[in-house]
Design an enzyme around this catalytic site. Structure first.
Site, mmCIF file in Angstrom:
data_model
loop_
_atom_site.group_PDB
_atom_site.id
_atom_site.type_symbol
_atom_site.label_atom_id
_atom_site.label_comp_id
_atom_site.label_asym_id
_atom_site.label_seq_id
_atom_site.Cartn_x
_atom_site.Cartn_y
_atom_site.Cartn_z
ATOM 1 N N LYS A 15 -54.021 12.986 27.235
ATOM 2 C CA LYS A 15 -54.808 11.811 26.823
ATOM 3 C C LYS A 15 -54.583 11.593 25.339
ATOM 4 O O LYS A 15 -54.782 12.495 24.542
ATOM 5 C CB LYS A 15 -56.288 12.014 27.113
ATOM 6 C CG LYS A 15 -57.147 10.820 26.703
ATOM 7 C CD LYS A 15 -58.561 10.857 27.269
ATOM 8 C CE LYS A 15 -59.354 12.016 26.808
ATOM 9 N NZ LYS A 15 -60.733 12.023 27.341
ATOM 10 N N CYS A 65 -50.083 -0.921 14.250
ATOM 11 C CA CYS A 65 -49.186 -1.958 14.752
ATOM 12 C C CYS A 65 -47.967 -2.051 13.847
ATOM 13 O O CYS A 65 -48.103 -2.052 12.619
ATOM 14 C CB CYS A 65 -49.938 -3.296 14.755
ATOM 15 S SG CYS A 65 -48.898 -4.730 15.098
ATOM 16 N N HIS A 123 -45.225 -5.560 19.419
ATOM 17 C CA HIS A 123 -45.856 -6.377 20.466
ATOM 18 C C HIS A 123 -45.120 -7.711 20.653
ATOM 19 O O HIS A 123 -45.138 -8.276 21.737
ATOM 20 C CB HIS A 123 -47.338 -6.621 20.145
ATOM 21 C CG HIS A 123 -47.554 -7.299 18.831
ATOM 22 N ND1 HIS A 123 -47.789 -6.607 17.663
ATOM 23 C CD2 HIS A 123 -47.520 -8.605 18.510
ATOM 24 C CE1 HIS A 123 -47.921 -7.477 16.670
ATOM 25 N NE2 HIS A 123 -47.757 -8.688 17.151
#
Ligand code: FES
Length: 75
Positions: free
Chosen positions: A23, A51, A55
């Site tokens: 996890k 980020c 994406h």
């Protein structure tokens, strides 16, 4: 459209980050954020948990619309 042969269609969101970890959990101290920070929600960033713009390619490839969550300090 999601062909089963495509890895990103296996049902796993995470194809990159700490794959041997059962996890993935990250903790960032608020004090370490200067001004604002963008955190990845697409699981494609090479600079996890931040980020790095990956994406955009993911969205273009898949038609998805994901982007980061931006955390900023109140003024
Ligand atoms: Fe994952 Fe930007 S790289 S949200």
């Amino acid at each position: 459209y999601c062909p089963k042969a495509r890895p990103s269609c296996s049902g796993k969101l995470n194809q990159v980050i700490q794959l041997s970890n059962p996890k993935v959990v990250d903790t960032i101290d608020v004090e370490d954020i200067s001004g604002k920070a963008a955190f990845c929600r697409c699981w494609k960033s090479k600079n996890w948990p931040y980020c790095d713009g990956s994406h955009a390619a993911h969205n273009k490839e898949t038609g998805d619309n994901v982007g980061p969550v931006i955390v900023k300090k109140a003024k």
